[in-house]
Design an enzyme around this catalytic site. Sequence first.
Site, PDB file in Angstrom:
ATOM      1  CG  HIS A 141      -5.803   1.865   5.141  1.00 25.81           C
ATOM      2  ND1 HIS A 141      -5.342   2.803   6.028  1.00 25.81           N
ATOM      3  CD2 HIS A 141      -4.785   0.971   4.969  1.00 25.81           C
ATOM      4  CE1 HIS A 141      -4.092   2.495   6.370  1.00 25.81           C
ATOM      5  NE2 HIS A 141      -3.731   1.386   5.739  1.00 25.81           N
ATOM      6  CB  SER A 186       5.356  -2.250  11.803  1.00 26.63           C
ATOM      7  OG  SER A 186       4.997  -0.910  12.074  1.00 26.63           O
ATOM      8  N   GLY A 198       2.632   1.873  10.675  1.00 34.44           N
ATOM      9  CA  GLY A 198       3.593   2.963  10.532  1.00 34.44           C
ATOM     10  C   GLY A 198       4.376   3.276  11.793  1.00 34.44           C
ATOM     11  CE  LYS A 211       0.195   3.540   4.722  1.00 39.68           C
ATOM     12  NZ  LYS A 211       0.094   3.667   6.148  1.00 39.68           N
ATOM     13  CG  ASN A 221      -1.695   1.265   1.408  1.00 39.90           C
ATOM     14  OD1 ASN A 221      -1.825   2.028   0.453  1.00 39.90           O
ATOM     15  ND2 ASN A 221      -2.228   1.497   2.592  1.00 39.90           N
ATOM     16  CD  GLU A 274      -3.402  -2.717   7.316  1.00 37.78           C
ATOM     17  OE1 GLU A 274      -2.350  -3.049   6.772  1.00 37.78           O
ATOM     18  OE2 GLU A 274      -3.894  -1.580   7.192  1.00 37.78           O
ATOM     19  CD  GLU A 277      -2.923   5.532   6.741  1.00 38.52           C
ATOM     20  OE1 GLU A 277      -2.910   5.612   5.500  1.00 38.52           O
ATOM     21  OE2 GLU A 277      -1.979   5.031   7.392  1.00 38.52           O
TER      22      GLU A 277
HETATM   23  C1  PEP Z   1      -0.698   0.111   6.008  1.00 34.36           C
HETATM   24  O1  PEP Z   1      -0.758   1.308   5.824  1.00 34.36           O
HETATM   25  O2  PEP Z   1      -1.616  -0.600   5.596  1.00 34.36           O
HETATM   26  C2  PEP Z   1       0.467  -0.424   6.734  1.00 34.36           C
HETATM   27  C3  PEP Z   1       0.379  -1.643   7.189  1.00 34.36           C
HETATM   28  O3  PEP Z   1       1.536   0.406   6.872  1.00 34.36           O
HETATM   29  P1  PEP Z   1       2.983  -0.011   7.500  1.00 34.36           P
HETATM   30  O4  PEP Z   1       3.403  -1.302   6.878  1.00 34.36           O
HETATM   31  O5  PEP Z   1       3.878   1.137   7.127  1.00 34.36           O
HETATM   32  O6  PEP Z   1       2.797  -0.148   8.976  1.00 34.36           O
END
Ligand code: PEP
Length: 248
Positions: free
Chosen positions: A92, A210, A170, A11, A9, A164, A94
Amino acid sequence: MRKPILAGNWKMNKTRDEIIHFSLFVTNRIPDSVECIVCAPYIYLRDLVKRSPDHLHVGAQNMHEKDFGAYTGEISPLMLKDTGVEYVILGHSERREYFNETDEKINLKIKKALELDLKPILCVGEKLDVREAGKTNELLESQITKDFEGVVIDDPKNIIIAYEPIWAIGTGKSADADTAEAACGFIRKVLEKIYSKDISEQIRILYGGSVSLSNIEELMKKPDIDGGLVGGASLEPESFVQLCQKAI
Ligand code: PEP
């Protein structure tokens, strides 16, 4: 039985030049045995679909639930179809947090995506206070139940769910493999309750938060984790290729 998935992803990152470099780099390096997906900003989707090798799949990061209308700045699912993308991330955290996306809206988006043969990658997960209050499963069950309300599943292989935990996204602090497995296993049980054992066993469930080169293998050893949804570590082509190679 379930083909592993490594989905990036991106973003709101990358320029067109970087995307061209990415697709050239990964060609001939990513394995066929893993479904390797990149979810890119809308504006680059068509380019990416055209330039990518067949086994690099492309997805969007969101879509509107209606075909057309007076929704300034939004992207219709029919427009996504025009670009040739196969997947779309929905719900998601966000989007839920910064754009007030509710489970009811996400439910409409899942129905629309399936109607148009776009494969949804539905994201669910808890904030830290919910986990600390011991209410993770309650929240996951509520999200899954609302997001799938009235959704008819014809081909479970086309539905992907990403667990998630918001506290892991992040932050560099991934859930450990046992914690991630417990949540993914619970999601599968909820799917079994709503649909059937057969359907729940065919749906791919990913872990996201992460994910990196240092934890992907540990996560992939777990029976209910079928892959990763990866933000930061999917941006560099070298890292994406290695993640895909380790996601077997
Ligand atoms: C995400 O935004 O879906 C995500 C898992 O980000 P990251 O791997 O940077 O934690």
